[in-house]
Motif scaffolding. Structure first.
Motif, PDB file in Angstrom:
ATOM      1  N   GLN A 133      43.460  46.274  32.496  1.00 50.88           N
ATOM      2  CA  GLN A 133      42.213  45.512  32.585  1.00 50.88           C
ATOM      3  C   GLN A 133      42.494  44.078  33.038  1.00 50.88           C
ATOM      4  O   GLN A 133      43.613  43.584  32.923  1.00 50.88           O
ATOM      5  CB  GLN A 133      41.524  45.478  31.224  1.00 50.88           C
TER       6      GLN A 133
ATOM      7  N   GLY B 184      44.809  42.549  36.402  1.00 50.19           N
ATOM      8  CA  GLY B 184      44.404  43.940  36.295  1.00 50.19           C
ATOM      9  C   GLY B 184      45.256  44.910  37.087  1.00 50.19           C
ATOM     10  O   GLY B 184      45.017  46.115  37.048  1.00 50.19           O
TER      11      GLY B 184
ATOM     12  N   ALA C  96      37.462  44.048  40.057  1.00 49.03           N
ATOM     13  CA  ALA C  96      37.270  43.265  38.831  1.00 49.03           C
ATOM     14  C   ALA C  96      35.797  43.346  38.443  1.00 49.03           C
ATOM     15  O   ALA C  96      34.924  43.139  39.286  1.00 49.03           O
ATOM     16  CB  ALA C  96      37.688  41.816  39.054  1.00 49.03           C
TER      17      ALA C  96
ATOM     18  N   GLY D 227      40.069  45.903  44.272  1.00 47.03           N
ATOM     19  CA  GLY D 227      39.981  47.352  44.138  1.00 47.03           C
ATOM     20  C   GLY D 227      40.875  48.048  45.144  1.00 47.03           C
ATOM     21  O   GLY D 227      40.562  49.124  45.639  1.00 47.03           O
TER      22      GLY D 227
ATOM     23  N   LYS E  35      42.628  47.915  37.472  1.00 37.93           N
ATOM     24  CA  LYS E  35      41.663  47.003  38.085  1.00 37.93           C
ATOM     25  C   LYS E  35      42.346  46.147  39.151  1.00 37.93           C
ATOM     26  O   LYS E  35      43.501  45.765  39.010  1.00 37.93           O
ATOM     27  CB  LYS E  35      41.053  46.068  37.038  1.00 37.93           C
ATOM     28  N   THR E  36      41.649  45.813  40.169  1.00 35.10           N
ATOM     29  CA  THR E  36      41.982  44.941  41.307  1.00 35.10           C
ATOM     30  C   THR E  36      43.042  45.497  42.250  1.00 35.10           C
ATOM     31  O   THR E  36      42.843  45.471  43.450  1.00 35.10           O
ATOM     32  CB  THR E  36      42.340  43.498  40.903  1.00 35.10           C
TER      33      THR E  36
END
Length: 173
Positions: A53, A62, A110, A117, A84-85
């Motif tokens: 996260q 992330g 995010a 992503g 994430k990211t």
């Protein structure tokens, strides 16, 4: 501290080294595995990193696995999912990342900003090689190489099924 600024699963820096085998990192904050700084060497085999996260305080980070500042990171037979990211982030001149039979699935942007992503993100002069594996179902972009001196070598990698960000942007392979 309890302010959400920490929570990295495995941090390797200051010229130290890591050799890890059969490791799982789940639900870390900021980074699942972070290798940083010149002379730092990380090798992880049979690794599963999932559900990393962003930091609560900044909303940044992330990535499942990251290397920066001249570090060397090797992942072999790894599975990175629902982070994430970025699944893998390589940042900065002198940073070298090698992925061998690594599969990266379902990286999301995010939450606060809908930024990134990426399955794989190489920038600011870093180098990354990816041999064998999948980059699938990530938001915005499967593989991105950005900035002068940044390089990517890929062989036998399947990049498919990018989803696009919640704002309907992206979806590039």
């Amino acid at each position: 501290p309890g302010d959400g600024s920490q929570g990295t699963g495995i941090q390797v820096d200051g010229g130290s080294s890591l050799a890890a085998d059969y490791v799982r990192v789940s639900a870390a904050r900021n980074r699942g595995l972070n290798c940083e700084g010149a002379g730092t060497v990380c090798k992880a085999t049979h690794v599963y990193i999932d559900s990393t996260q962003v930091e609560q305080k900044s909303g940044e980070g992330g990535a499942a696995a990251a290397a920066a500042g001249g570090a060397a990171l090797t992942l072999e037979q790894a599975w990175l999912q629902k982070n994430k990211t970025a699944g893998v982030l390589a940042h900065g001149a002198g940073t070298v990342v090698a992925l061998n039979w690594v599969s990266i699935y379902d990286t999301a942007p995010a939450p606060a900003t809908a930024a990134n992503g990426f399955g794989v993100f190489v920038l600011a002069g870093a180098s990354l090689s990816h041999t064998g594996g999948y980059v699938q179902g990530n938001a915005t972009t499967g593989v991105r190489v950005h900035g002068a001196g940044s390089t990517l070598f890929a062989a036998g990698v399947h990049v498919l099924g990018m989803k696009g960000a919640p704002d309907k942007s992206g979806g590039q392979g």
